[in-house]
Structures are given as structure tokens and as C-alpha cells.
Design an enzyme around this catalytic site. Structure first.
Site, PDB file in Angstrom:
ATOM      1  N   GLU A  25       0.848  -1.194   0.000  1.00 52.75           N
ATOM      2  CA  GLU A  25       0.000   0.000   0.000  1.00 52.75           C
ATOM      3  C   GLU A  25       0.883   1.243   0.000  1.00 52.75           C
ATOM      4  O   GLU A  25       2.025   1.219   0.483  1.00 52.75           O
ATOM      5  CB  GLU A  25      -0.870  -0.034   1.271  1.00 52.75           C
ATOM      6  CG  GLU A  25      -1.772   1.161   1.434  1.00 52.75           C
ATOM      7  CD  GLU A  25      -2.731   1.026   2.615  1.00 52.75           C
ATOM      8  OE1 GLU A  25      -2.501   0.182   3.507  1.00 52.75           O
ATOM      9  OE2 GLU A  25      -3.716   1.785   2.633  1.00 52.75           O
ATOM     10  N   ASN A 173     -12.602  -1.021   0.486  1.00 52.92           N
ATOM     11  CA  ASN A 173     -11.763  -1.549   1.563  1.00 52.92           C
ATOM     12  C   ASN A 173     -12.330  -1.090   2.900  1.00 52.92           C
ATOM     13  O   ASN A 173     -12.659   0.097   3.064  1.00 52.92           O
ATOM     14  CB  ASN A 173     -10.333  -1.019   1.434  1.00 52.92           C
ATOM     15  CG  ASN A 173      -9.462  -1.417   2.618  1.00 52.92           C
ATOM     16  OD1 ASN A 173      -9.112  -2.583   2.783  1.00 52.92           O
ATOM     17  ND2 ASN A 173      -9.144  -0.458   3.486  1.00 52.92           N
ATOM     18  N   GLU A 174     -12.438  -2.008   3.833  1.00 55.15           N
ATOM     19  CA  GLU A 174     -12.885  -1.671   5.203  1.00 55.15           C
ATOM     20  C   GLU A 174     -13.981  -0.604   5.156  1.00 55.15           C
ATOM     21  O   GLU A 174     -13.873   0.468   5.768  1.00 55.15           O
ATOM     22  CB  GLU A 174     -11.696  -1.224   6.065  1.00 55.15           C
ATOM     23  CG  GLU A 174     -10.677  -2.344   6.223  1.00 55.15           C
ATOM     24  CD  GLU A 174      -9.613  -2.117   7.295  1.00 55.15           C
ATOM     25  OE1 GLU A 174      -9.505  -0.999   7.824  1.00 55.15           O
ATOM     26  OE2 GLU A 174      -8.896  -3.099   7.608  1.00 55.15           O
ATOM     27  N   GLU A 323      -6.109  -8.901   5.052  1.00 56.06           N
ATOM     28  CA  GLU A 323      -5.090  -8.214   5.864  1.00 56.06           C
ATOM     29  C   GLU A 323      -4.982  -8.937   7.196  1.00 56.06           C
ATOM     30  O   GLU A 323      -5.994  -9.161   7.857  1.00 56.06           O
ATOM     31  CB  GLU A 323      -5.489  -6.744   6.133  1.00 56.06           C
ATOM     32  CG  GLU A 323      -5.476  -5.880   4.889  1.00 56.06           C
ATOM     33  CD  GLU A 323      -5.792  -4.411   5.164  1.00 56.06           C
ATOM     34  OE1 GLU A 323      -5.552  -3.925   6.287  1.00 56.06           O
ATOM     35  OE2 GLU A 323      -6.302  -3.760   4.236  1.00 56.06           O
ATOM     36  N   GLN A 371       2.110  -5.732   6.141  1.00 52.26           N
ATOM     37  CA  GLN A 371       2.257  -5.592   4.720  1.00 52.26           C
ATOM     38  C   GLN A 371       3.644  -6.095   4.349  1.00 52.26           C
ATOM     39  O   GLN A 371       4.479  -6.306   5.229  1.00 52.26           O
ATOM     40  CB  GLN A 371       2.085  -4.146   4.308  1.00 52.26           C
ATOM     41  CG  GLN A 371       0.687  -3.602   4.656  1.00 52.26           C
ATOM     42  CD  GLN A 371       0.417  -2.201   4.128  1.00 52.26           C
ATOM     43  OE1 GLN A 371       1.209  -1.641   3.385  1.00 52.26           O
ATOM     44  NE2 GLN A 371      -0.701  -1.610   4.519  1.00 52.26           N
TER      45      GLN A 371
HETATM   46  O1  AHR Z   1      -2.495  -2.144   6.840  1.00 54.20           O
HETATM   47  C1  AHR Z   1      -2.706  -0.859   7.326  1.00 54.20           C
HETATM   48  C2  AHR Z   1      -4.157  -0.449   7.265  1.00 54.20           C
HETATM   49  O2  AHR Z   1      -4.897  -1.252   8.128  1.00 54.20           O
HETATM   50  C3  AHR Z   1      -4.884  -0.580   5.947  1.00 54.20           C
HETATM   51  O3  AHR Z   1      -4.719   0.520   5.122  1.00 54.20           O
HETATM   52  C4  AHR Z   1      -6.304  -0.689   6.359  1.00 54.20           C
HETATM   53  O4  AHR Z   1      -7.068  -1.428   5.438  1.00 54.20           O
HETATM   54  C5  AHR Z   1      -6.247  -1.324   7.736  1.00 54.20           C
HETATM   55  O5  AHR Z   1      -7.025  -0.671   8.648  1.00 54.20           O
END
Ligand code: AHR
Length: 516
Positions: A25, A173-174, A323, A371
Site C-alpha cells: 500500500e 476496503n474496510e 489483511e 504488509q
Molecule cells: O495495513 C494498514 C491499514 O490497516 C490498511 O490501510 C487498512 O485497510 C487497515 O485498517
């Protein structure tokens, strides 16, 4: 002495290689500095992509890489990242405290190049919060239309005549949080529109392997909220069951092992904090069972469609963990946003988590660690021109043997290490006549002896062990090889058991050949 029994005739499913996937990211130095250094950098690079990361990741062969976020996906406009670099806009990134100018020199083509170089399939997460349906459709056209349109020609003019053939598409996302603070019902309504538009834009008749059928992934719940996550999935699928259903192939649950409310940091912890963090990652197994059952329940309530046209055949929605990883309290001197060191503690939770996926491979199909570089549960940390492989990298590498293998029953017995934590953890799989047995000793300070029983003839081949050193050991720019796997001694065999000594705080993989 611990007893571990392997029953080779009780197959538990095939381990989907996609359980070993990655996530990158625009956050901190994950991309800027981590993956992307630019063509003019003194750091060795392949057209701007950091060569040491590309080489080490290519050796790992990550099955899928998710990009551009994360929360950033819902603030990202793909046009920022295509065309001549000097004409790309400078934007400001506030993602999780990043606070940096993005020059957008790493965009669609650079991401696809990265995926090709490391042998991964791309997962594109589209922007539904500040983007639009037509922006998504145009991006899809740009990437996947083989030729003939203005957008496919623009892609060719920008260096890629061949389409990118993106299969995996995340819709938001989320969306329960940073992705729009939706309700599950509101998001599901939005999902319908994006899913229908993407399916129609990428439909090919007759089927054309050049344009893969999109695999659509909806936002699943925040796995860390026991009440909300049940409600989100129930509400989402209740809404989905109404009227007609757009395509839906994957459901993306996120689960972090939060460690931000205690005094310890990624590198400074005592035995209490060691056990607490190890314990914390185990909840995911229960969440996977719960969410898988809720998906099945939700799908079972979809009424038969009327009339001759069945929109879809057998409905199946794969559970994905898009994630996951440890999220420690930031060190005061952290060099960039969400940068955290990874110690043996993270290696053990990474191993425990991957084994949760392996054991439950009939329930979960894909998972991406959060990540890959310089952010949270990383595989790599970069310090200027030095790249360090974290202990997590070594766990992924040791565990590669399980990809595509048949999971078999592994049971461990013996005193627990702490309340809620077993004394030894094990997972085993078989592939090409080889049995690989993972053994994790979660003890902070004590080695242990395991009597391993395999229910058929097995010939020991080799063993690798990571750990048996200080629990807070980690790799740094000064000592990049402080934590590396080493060959373990051959176990003795008493006619029934293989006697194995596991060092404290360690992850081991024992390999046996199974004669015909
Ligand atoms: O991985 C860091 C962040 O954590 C991501 O951007 C988000 O999707 C999650 O809350």
C-alpha cells in the site's frame, strides 16, 4: 515430553497457495523507498523497482499481491499513476500518518511490472469512496481490454501492448471504517452497482482467456470486533439475498493482532507480553470458523430465482483474509508510518497464523499479510540502501513446502505453555511423496522434547529450525543475519517415535519421505 501424532490418511483439504499472498500500500515507506526507489536511484533497481526486494520476493513467489490499499485505495485515482512520470501529479498522502508527497511514479504499469517480476497475480482494490463506477470501468478497460479501444491503446502507448489480465478485484476496503463508514446494508447496495458494472465491462462472449472473468471480492467485517463482525456478515448477506444477486466470489475479512494498549513495543517486551501476543493471534481460528458458517448460512437463504434464467449456478463465496498481522505500539523513533521491527515473537505469530490457514484450508482460500515491506508484519525492512529479511520472511520461506499440498491431521498433546496456549503446535501436509511437519515451540525460555508418531513408514530427510535464540532477536542493517533458519539435527527413532528436541521460541519444519 510432548506427543505429536500424524495421521496420513485423514486428509483435511488442499492448502491453497494463495494463503501465502501479500499486500502492499501507499503507506509509510512500503512503496516509496521500500519497493520503489526510481530509475535514477543509486540503489540497484530494475526500472525503478528495488532489485534486492524483487529478487528476494521472486524467490518466495508470492501467489497474489493486493494493491493500492488498504485505506489508500479509497483515496486513490488510477490516472495519477499512468503516463509520463514528469507529468504525473504530486499528491499528498495522509494515510495512517504517512504525511508525505507522493510523486505517483509507482502506478499501474509499475505495479504490474513488479507482479510479473516476482511471479504474483495482481489483486486490484478499487476506489468506491472518492472514486466512481465509471472511473473503475475505465481502469478495468485500460488494464484488461486487449486492443481496439482508446484506453487499450493508451495502455499500449504507455508501454504495455499486452493486457494485464487482472482477475482479482476488491470492491472497496474496510467500508465499515476508513472506506466510508457504511452500514453493511448500505455497502451491499453500493457493492451491487460496482459488481454489476465491472462484470458487464469485463464480460467476454464467447469466453476469452485474454479477458479473465473477474473474481469479485466484497468487504467483509472487522475481525477484531466480535459483536460487530457477526452483525456485519449477517446484514450483508441478508441484503445480498434480496432481489437479484450480482456476482460475488470472495469475502474479505481483516484481522489484526492488536498490541497497542500495553507498554511493550515491537522490540521491547518481557515474557508476559510474549505470551499475550502469541495468544492474541490464535483468535483468528475461531473467527474463520464463525465467518465461514455465517457465509454459508447467508447464501443458503437466497431464494431460487424465477424463470428460465438462473443468474448463477452453484453459489460459493470464498472466505479471504485480505489483511492480517501483528500491529504493535509504534516505537517513538520509528523511521516511517507503521514501520515496526519484526522479532522472533512476530515469527512465531506468523507461523501460528499460517498454520491456522493451513489447518482450515477447507474454509479459507486466500490470505495477504499486512504488509510486505516496512509496514507492520513485514517480510522486509529497508534502511537506505540495505534490505533486511525479517524472521517473518524466513517463516514464509520455510512454509512454502505446504503450498498445494494435502493437509493431514496433526495432533499435539502435552502440558500447555500458558493458559490458552498449547505446549507445542503442529501442522503437517503431504505432497509428491513428502511429508512436511511443522513444529512450533511457543515457550519463551524452555526447550522441549517431542515424540513424533507418524502412522506409516517414513524416512527422515531434513529439518530446518528458526529460533532457539533470544525471543526479541531480530535482523537489523548492522546484523542482517541474526535470525536465519539453520539445519536441525536428525531425530532418533525408537521404532515408534521420532524424538525431536525443539529449542525455545522456535519454528521448525521436519521433512520425511513416504515410501510407496
Ligand atoms: O495495513 C494498514 C491499514 O490497516 C490498511 O490501510 C487498512 O485497510 C487497515 O485498517
Amino acid at each position: 515430553m510432548f506427543q505429536v501424532s500424524i495421521q496420513t490418511n485423514t486428509p483435511g483439504g488442499v492448502v491453497n497457495e494463495k494463503l501465502h499472498s501479500q499486500f502492499i500500500e501507499f503507506l509509510g515507506t512500503c512503496i516509496s523507498g521500500g519497493i520503489w526507489v526510481g530509475e535514477d536511484s543509486d540503489i540497484p533497481n530494475i526500472d525503478g523497482l528495488r532489485k534486492d526486494i524483487v529478487d528476494a520476493l521472486a524467490a518466495l513467489q508470492p501467489p497474489v499481491i493486493r494493491w493500492p490499499g488498504g485505506c489508500y485505495a479509497d483515496n486513490y485515482h488510477w490516472r495519477w499513476g499512468v503516463g509520463p512520470k514528469e507529468e504525473r501529479p504530486a499528491t499528498f498522502n495522509t494515510n495512517f500518518g504517512t504525511q508525505a508527497i507522493e510523486d505517483n511514479h509507482f502506478g499501474t504499469h509499475e505495479f504490474m511490472r513488479f507482479c510479473r517480476l516476482v511471479g504474483a497475480e495482481p489483486w486490484i482494490n478499487v476506489n468506491i469512496m472518492s472514486g466512481s463506477v465509471s472511473e473503475m470501468q475505465e481502469w478495468a478497460d485500460y488494464m484488461n481490454r486487449p486492443s481496439g479501444t482508446t484506453l487499450s491503446q493508451e495502455r499500449a502507448d504507455n508501454g504495455d501492448a499486452e493486457p494485464f489480465r487482472v482477475k482479482y478485484w476488491g470492491i472497496g476496503n474496510e467500508t465499515w471504517g476508513g472506506g466510508g463508514s457504511y452500514t453493511a446494508q448500505g455497502y451491499e447496495d453500493e457493492y451491487r452497482k460496482y459488481a454489476t458494472a465491472l462484470t458487464s465491462r469485463l464480460s467476454a462472449y464467447p469466453p476469452n482467456p485474454e479477458i479473465p472473468k473477474p473474481f469479485l471480492i466484497a468487504v467483509g467485517p472487522d475481525g477484531n470486533k466480535p459483536v460487530e463482525r457477526v452483525r456485519w456478515t449477517r446484514d450483508f448477506f441478508e441484503q445480498y439475498a434480496k432481489y437479484r444477486q450480482p456476482a460475488l466470489d470472495g469475502y474479505d475479512l481483516h484481522f489484526y493482532n492488536w498490541n497497542i494498549t500495553h507498554e511493550d513495543t515491537a522490540t521491547q517486551f518481557d515474557s508476559e507480553a510474549w505470551y499475550r501476543v502469541l495468544n492474541g493471534c490464535l483468535e483468528l481460528e475461531e473467527v474463520i470458523h464463525e465467518q465461514h458458517a455465517l457465509i454459508k448460512e447467508g447464501l443458503s437463504k437466497i431464494p431460487e430465482s424465477e424463470g428460465p434464467f438462473k443468474f448463477r449456478g452453484e453459489r460459493d463465496v470464498q472466505l479471504i483474509v485480505g489483511e492480517w498481522g501483528n500491529w504493535h505500539r509504534m516505537e517513538p523513533n520509528a523511521p516511517s508510518a507503521l514501520f515496526q521491527q519484526c522479532t522472533m515473537r512476530d515469527a512465531l505469530t506468523t507461523a501460528l497464523t499460517l498454520d491456522i490457514f493451513h489447518r482450515n484450508c477447507a474454509l479459507v482460500d486466500m490470505a495477504c499479510t499486512a504488509q510486505t515491506v516496512n509496514v507492520l508484519n513485514s517480510l522486509f525492512l529497508t534502511y537506505d540502501d540495505v534490505t533486511v529479511l525479517t524472521p517473518n520472511y524466513h517463516v514464509f520461506n520455510l512454509y512454502k513446502v505446504h503450498r498445494g499440498a494435502q493437509a493431514v491431521l496433526a495432533t499435539a498433546e502435552g502440558p500447555s505453555a500458558r493458559e490458552g496456549l498449547d505446549g507445542v503446535y503442529s501442522f503437517a501436509s503431504i505432497k509428491d511423496g513428502q511429508l512436511n511437519v511443522n513444529l512450533i515451540n511457543p515457550s519463551y525460555d524452555a526447550p522441549c522434547r517431542v515424540a513424533l508418531n507418524i502412522d506409516r513408514e517414513a524416512i527422515f530427510e531434513s529439518a530446518q529450525c528458526l529460533g532457539g535464540i533470544a525471543p526479541d532477536a531480530c535482523n537489523t542493517a548492522e546484523s542482517p543475519d541474526a535470525v536465519v533458519p539453520r539445519a536441525a539435527d536428525a531425530p532418533s527413532f525408537d521404532g515408534e517415535h521420532w524424538i525431536i528436541d525443539l529449542p525455545k521460541a522456535s519454528v521448525s519444519v521436519y521433512r520425511f519421505r513416504l515410501p510407496e
